[in-house]
Design an enzyme around this catalytic site. Structure first.
Site, PDB file in Angstrom:
ATOM      1  N   ASP A 196      14.786 -28.671   6.331  1.00  0.00           N
ATOM      2  CA  ASP A 196      13.712 -28.266   5.406  1.00  0.00           C
ATOM      3  C   ASP A 196      13.824 -29.078   4.119  1.00  0.00           C
ATOM      4  OD1 ASP A 196      12.600 -26.225   7.058  1.00  0.00           O
ATOM      5  OD2 ASP A 196      14.338 -24.993   6.608  1.00  0.00           O
TER       6      ASP A 196
ATOM      7  N   THR B 230       9.828 -34.935  18.607  1.00  0.00           N
ATOM      8  CA  THR B 230       9.431 -33.518  18.566  1.00  0.00           C
ATOM      9  C   THR B 230       8.036 -33.410  17.945  1.00  0.00           C
ATOM     10  OG1 THR B 230      10.356 -33.167  16.370  1.00  0.00           O
ATOM     11  CG2 THR B 230      11.812 -32.747  18.238  1.00  0.00           C
ATOM     12  N   SER B 231       7.416 -32.244  18.116  1.00  0.00           N
ATOM     13  CA  SER B 231       6.091 -32.040  17.534  1.00  0.00           C
ATOM     14  C   SER B 231       6.176 -32.210  16.012  1.00  0.00           C
ATOM     15  CB  SER B 231       5.554 -30.659  17.892  1.00  0.00           C
ATOM     16  OG  SER B 231       6.567 -29.700  17.765  1.00  0.00           O
TER      17      SER B 231
ATOM     18  N   LYS C 218      10.211 -29.203  -4.069  1.00  0.00           N
ATOM     19  CA  LYS C 218      10.021 -28.872  -5.491  1.00  0.00           C
ATOM     20  C   LYS C 218      11.360 -28.975  -6.209  1.00  0.00           C
ATOM     21  CE  LYS C 218       6.036 -25.967  -4.944  1.00  0.00           C
ATOM     22  NZ  LYS C 218       5.550 -24.623  -4.731  1.00  0.00           N
TER      23      LYS C 218
HETATM   24  C1  LIG Z   1      11.861 -28.460   9.411  1.00  0.00           C
HETATM   25  S1  LIG Z   1      12.607 -27.602  10.716  1.00  0.00           S
HETATM   26  C2  LIG Z   1      13.083 -28.902  11.845  1.00  0.00           C
HETATM   27  C3  LIG Z   1      13.403 -28.391  13.223  1.00  0.00           C
HETATM   28  C4  LIG Z   1      13.907 -29.422  14.246  1.00  0.00           C
HETATM   29  N1  LIG Z   1      15.164 -30.019  13.819  1.00  0.00           N
HETATM   30  C5  LIG Z   1      12.864 -30.498  14.521  1.00  0.00           C
HETATM   31  O1  LIG Z   1      13.120 -31.660  14.219  1.00  0.00           O
HETATM   32  O2  LIG Z   1      11.809 -30.170  15.076  1.00  0.00           O
HETATM   33  C6  LIG Z   1      14.178 -27.110   9.983  1.00  0.00           C
HETATM   34  C7  LIG Z   1      14.874 -25.998  10.751  1.00  0.00           C
HETATM   35  O3  LIG Z   1      16.155 -25.755  10.176  1.00  0.00           O
HETATM   36  C8  LIG Z   1      16.413 -24.362  10.207  1.00  0.00           C
HETATM   37  N2  LIG Z   1      17.444 -24.090   9.192  1.00  0.00           N
HETATM   38  C9  LIG Z   1      17.319 -24.215   7.842  1.00  0.00           C
HETATM   39  N3  LIG Z   1      18.476 -23.911   7.234  1.00  0.00           N
HETATM   40  C10 LIG Z   1      19.367 -23.593   8.224  1.00  0.00           C
HETATM   41  C11 LIG Z   1      20.722 -23.179   8.227  1.00  0.00           C
HETATM   42  N4  LIG Z   1      21.410 -23.038   7.099  1.00  0.00           N
HETATM   43  N5  LIG Z   1      21.323 -22.918   9.396  1.00  0.00           N
HETATM   44  C12 LIG Z   1      20.640 -23.044  10.566  1.00  0.00           C
HETATM   45  N6  LIG Z   1      19.343 -23.428  10.630  1.00  0.00           N
HETATM   46  C13 LIG Z   1      18.714 -23.701   9.479  1.00  0.00           C
HETATM   47  C14 LIG Z   1      15.051 -23.738   9.947  1.00  0.00           C
HETATM   48  O4  LIG Z   1      14.977 -22.411  10.401  1.00  0.00           O
HETATM   49  C15 LIG Z   1      14.127 -24.676  10.721  1.00  0.00           C
HETATM   50  O5  LIG Z   1      13.934 -24.227  12.048  1.00  0.00           O
END
Ligand SMILES: C[S@@+](CC[C@H](N)C(=O)[O-])C[C@H]1O[C@@H](n2cnc3c(N)ncnc32)[C@H](O)[C@@H]1O
Length: 294
Positions: free
Chosen positions: A153, A273-274, A157
């Site tokens: 993520d 990935t999507s 900001k």
């Molecule tokens: C922007 S998405 C990207 C998902 C995937 N890696 C992709 O490329 O499609 C980031 C993911 O990281 C997860 N996430 C964020 N912080 C995390 C943490 N501390 N531990 C495990 N998952 C986390 C979120 O729930 C989210 O599903």
């Protein structure tokens, strides 16, 4: 569970004093995902919790890969595995490797279970866990051969930057779990997060950049972002008139050349990935980085 307001609050975990890198989204499962969670529980790691949060990890718990997978094999851990597209694709191609998905978002893990079932995989396990805690205590030191963090993520900001996952303390726990010679692969479509990753890892004692000094100048995706100004237009966050773009430290187009480089070629073990596809469609650059634990 006690509802007594005078009851002692849950023991804080090692990272609970820190802002977490995720927003607590709904955990409710419906339809096929709900069914998968109930029926495919053999693929779900039962993580003991130390607080009421369903993403916390009891610091006394140790993940036993040999017991969980029923065999000894190299271990790849994906942090933030989302809907499980990347990890299940890789697991299908590498049946002799064990894969562990760490994700806080339960519906994403349930979707991963559906993919596991659809592909008839036996070499993937999923754990609902805050990866920062899992890497700090749950995974034994030196037990991971590859660590993947793809498109974390962005928290673009300024006031949210402290929530970003890839920072100094995360690099420390990543070094803790990786075996010597193990790889940490990262990817992002946010140029200033890419720069942050590169800075954090440059300052981390136990890592060396596998592509140190590569892709500089015009070949650098960073130069290309700066030159094209693509993030000004499609930054993903609104760019208000008269304000600097939130997605790059630069103030405009043609303002920088990246002389440091260090970017990896696209990791060909990562399926599109999507999420990454949307970034491509918007014209955003993808930054790959690969580090070796030394
Ligand atoms: C922007 S998405 C990207 C998902 C995937 N890696 C992709 O490329 O499609 C980031 C993911 O990281 C997860 N996430 C964020 N912080 C995390 C943490 N501390 N531990 C495990 N998952 C986390 C979120 O729930 C989210 O599903």
């Amino acid at each position: 569970m006690s509802t007594n307001p005078a009851a002692p609050s849950p023991t804080p975990g090692p990272h609970l004093s820190q802002p977490v890198s995720f927003v607590r989204r709904g955990s409710r499962l419906q339809g096929r995902r709900r069914q998968a969670w109930a029926e495919l529980d053999g693929f779900v790691v039962e993580v003991p919790r130390n607080t009421m949060a369903d993403t916390s990890v009891d610091p006394d718990y140790r993940f036993d890969a040999t017991a969980e997978f029923g065999r000894e094999a190299p271990l790849v851990v994906e942090v933030g595995s989302g809907l499980g597209e990347a990890i299940t694709h890789a697991a299908e191609l590498q049946p002799h490797t064990n894969f562990l998905a760490l994700e806080v978002y339960k519906p994403g893990l349930a979707q991963t279970l559906l993919r596991i079932e659809q592909k008839q995989l036996t070499n993937v396990r999923v754990a609902q866990a805050n990866a920062a805690e899992a890497l700090a205590t749950m995974l034994p030191p030196g037990s991971v051969n590859e660590l993947w963090v793809f498109f974390p993520d962005p928290w673009h900001k300024t006031r949210h930057r402290k929530r970003r996952l890839v920072k100094d303390d995360f690099a420390e726990v990543a070094a803790r779990v990786l075996a010597d010679g193990g790889l940490w692969r990262l990817a992002t479509d946010w140029s200033d997060y890419a720069v942050q990753m590169r800075d954090v890892l440059a300052g981390a004692e136990h890592f060396t950049n596998v592509h140190d000094g590569e892709r500089t100048g015009a070949e650098s995706p960073l130069t290309q972002v700066w030159e094209s100004g693509v993030e000004l237009v499609v930054g993903g966050a609104p760019v208000r008139e008269g304000k600097d773009p939130v997605s790059t430290g630069n103030t405009g187009v043609n303002e920088g050349i990246d002389t440091r480089g260090g970017w990896a070629p696209r990791f060909d073990g990562r399926i599109l990935t999507s999420f990454e596809n949307k970034a491509h469609e918007a014209g955003r650059m993808i930054f790959d980085l690969t580090y070796r634990k030394i």
